[in-house]
Write a protein that holds these residues in place. Sequence first.
Motif, PDB file in Angstrom:
ATOM      1  N   TYR A 201     -63.517 -16.514   8.590  1.00  0.00           N
ATOM      2  CA  TYR A 201     -62.397 -17.419   8.362  1.00  0.00           C
ATOM      3  C   TYR A 201     -61.075 -16.654   8.401  1.00  0.00           C
ATOM      4  O   TYR A 201     -60.114 -17.073   9.054  1.00  0.00           O
ATOM      5  CB  TYR A 201     -62.581 -18.127   7.021  1.00  0.00           C
ATOM      6  CG  TYR A 201     -61.486 -19.119   6.685  1.00  0.00           C
ATOM      7  CD1 TYR A 201     -61.192 -20.177   7.537  1.00  0.00           C
ATOM      8  CD2 TYR A 201     -60.755 -19.017   5.501  1.00  0.00           C
ATOM      9  CE1 TYR A 201     -60.206 -21.099   7.230  1.00  0.00           C
ATOM     10  CE2 TYR A 201     -59.776 -19.928   5.180  1.00  0.00           C
ATOM     11  CZ  TYR A 201     -59.494 -20.967   6.049  1.00  0.00           C
ATOM     12  OH  TYR A 201     -58.514 -21.864   5.746  1.00  0.00           O
TER      13      TYR A 201
ATOM     14  N   TRP B  31     -62.746 -26.437   8.849  1.00  0.00           N
ATOM     15  CA  TRP B  31     -61.629 -25.513   8.970  1.00  0.00           C
ATOM     16  C   TRP B  31     -61.407 -24.988  10.374  1.00  0.00           C
ATOM     17  O   TRP B  31     -60.290 -24.585  10.714  1.00  0.00           O
ATOM     18  CB  TRP B  31     -61.698 -24.388   7.945  1.00  0.00           C
ATOM     19  CG  TRP B  31     -62.902 -23.511   7.806  1.00  0.00           C
ATOM     20  CD1 TRP B  31     -63.771 -23.498   6.767  1.00  0.00           C
ATOM     21  CD2 TRP B  31     -63.324 -22.446   8.667  1.00  0.00           C
ATOM     22  NE1 TRP B  31     -64.726 -22.524   6.925  1.00  0.00           N
ATOM     23  CE2 TRP B  31     -64.469 -21.848   8.083  1.00  0.00           C
ATOM     24  CE3 TRP B  31     -62.857 -21.936   9.885  1.00  0.00           C
ATOM     25  CZ2 TRP B  31     -65.156 -20.780   8.673  1.00  0.00           C
ATOM     26  CZ3 TRP B  31     -63.536 -20.878  10.470  1.00  0.00           C
ATOM     27  CH2 TRP B  31     -64.665 -20.317   9.867  1.00  0.00           C
TER      28      TRP B  31
ATOM     29  N   MET C  55     -59.123 -24.315   2.215  1.00  0.00           N
ATOM     30  CA  MET C  55     -60.033 -24.878   3.222  1.00  0.00           C
ATOM     31  C   MET C  55     -61.331 -24.104   3.334  1.00  0.00           C
ATOM     32  O   MET C  55     -62.320 -24.612   3.860  1.00  0.00           O
ATOM     33  CB  MET C  55     -59.339 -24.920   4.591  1.00  0.00           C
ATOM     34  CG  MET C  55     -58.305 -26.013   4.719  1.00  0.00           C
ATOM     35  SD  MET C  55     -57.942 -26.376   6.456  1.00  0.00           S
ATOM     36  CE  MET C  55     -57.091 -24.881   6.932  1.00  0.00           C
ATOM     37  N   GLU C  56     -61.343 -22.869   2.853  1.00  0.00           N
ATOM     38  CA  GLU C  56     -62.487 -21.990   3.058  1.00  0.00           C
ATOM     39  C   GLU C  56     -63.792 -22.593   2.532  1.00  0.00           C
ATOM     40  O   GLU C  56     -64.845 -22.474   3.157  1.00  0.00           O
ATOM     41  CB  GLU C  56     -62.231 -20.644   2.375  1.00  0.00           C
ATOM     42  CG  GLU C  56     -63.296 -19.609   2.641  1.00  0.00           C
ATOM     43  CD  GLU C  56     -63.005 -18.322   1.897  1.00  0.00           C
ATOM     44  OE1 GLU C  56     -63.154 -17.252   2.494  1.00  0.00           O
ATOM     45  OE2 GLU C  56     -62.608 -18.396   0.720  1.00  0.00           O
TER      46      GLU C  56
END
Length: 501
Positions: A306, A274, A266-267
């Motif tokens: 993140y 995200w 997802m980064e």
Amino acid sequence: MWMKAVLVALLAFALGYLYHTNPMLQNQTLHLITQSIPQSLFSSQHEPNSANLEETISRAWDALITAPTRQWGRIAVGVNACIDVVVSGVNLLQALALDPGYGHDHDVLHSKEDLKETFIHYMERGAAAERFFSDKEVFQRIARAAAEFPGSQVYVGGNAALMGQKLASYPELEVLLCGPVGPKLHELLDDHIVVPPQSLQETDEFHLILEYKAGERWASSQAPQANRFILSHDVSNGEMSTLETFLDSLDEFQPRLVVLSGLHMMEGMGRALWENRIKEFAVAIADVRNEAPIHLELASMTDREYMSIITKEQVLPMVNSIGLNEQELLFLSQAGGGPHSDLHSWSGIPDVGRVSDILLWILEQHGQADPDSEAHLTRIHFHTLAYHVLVTVDGHWRNQRSTVAAGARVASSQACGLQAVDVSKVELKAPLSFYSSFTEPKESLVLDPSNPVTVWQRRNVSFHLSPVLICKQPLRTVGLGDAISAEGLVYSEIVSQLHLD
């Protein structure tokens, strides 16, 4: 015979003198001395017929590794899956008409030049990494060139699918795999793996695995050890599109262990996606955890914010176990301001004391090492090329010696493409002596090849370290971490298993 006794006595005297005059020299001195005298001096007491340290360790593993008292039975794995196209990284970049140059790390790849620079950056360090390629059309052109390149190979890919494949090799286990499974991937999966119909899709997602060998050169760049660089433009896995399907499948399958991976995908999809998806993921696993313990497999990330959200938004504290390598371990510490976060990267084999400090910090900050904590994290399986460390909060896990030894053994055999360890094809590079910490009052520890799992305690946390016998000419490096974690889970036993009855 008396000559051996004299040599051993002289060795002990020399080490004792050096330890008391300069303790910091102990590791280096022991390594130099053990490499320069006959190996039989170290193995004759326990293994009189052993030819070398590698054979002694391999035999000791086989004697040490035993199955846990209770098996998992049913394991559900999700949610990233794809096709891996494996190709020589240097040869592919040359075929793309890219000239060698200087390495430079890019968090997201936007062009072939970004790819080249990032590949060189990690090749020169012998480190694994994974990046998202933002331009779909350029990625597809690179993917076509890779698939058509002479010698390229196609395999099952994605952490979840790779762990599912390894787990399915044990006939006593039932394995559910959920992820974006296209027709080619479905064809390659083990016949015993159950795939929910809702997770099948018309096309496959492709990841490119650019491998390099130990000592391989590209102009002035040289790889210190074999490893791989991964790139993809993968929207299905990037959005974790099959997460809800996976969760719906659990009610019917009733797993006794849940294995999750794919957060790293997802980064590259942007913060807007995200931020919300991580919160949804956290809510989902909170419900799952009430039914079965959860193992989370981490992977390469570059966005510290993140990673910080993954740790602080109740993802890391909610799972029972995590698996990670040296790059991910250091990045997690850097994102949270943990021990040794001032290190830019590891230099050579990661120092055991530093690794031990970070692992303890994770369990104390985000786990249940603090008795008053509401976190559930009690187990970390750390793997690097030369050794593995299994860390557990006391009272929560059993069979740790077998677990870490089994993970190390499968790393040695699978890298060489074999079912068992061939001692003629592997070598020991793990430190023969090390410290339990880099900063705290430290215990000096020595590796015993005849009993190759070294154990130490820090407060209420137990550490189990096993060396790895490194394959001299690895056939395939991708997926080793997933195989290590999966094998370790097979041999692990959680103490609190009332839900399994």
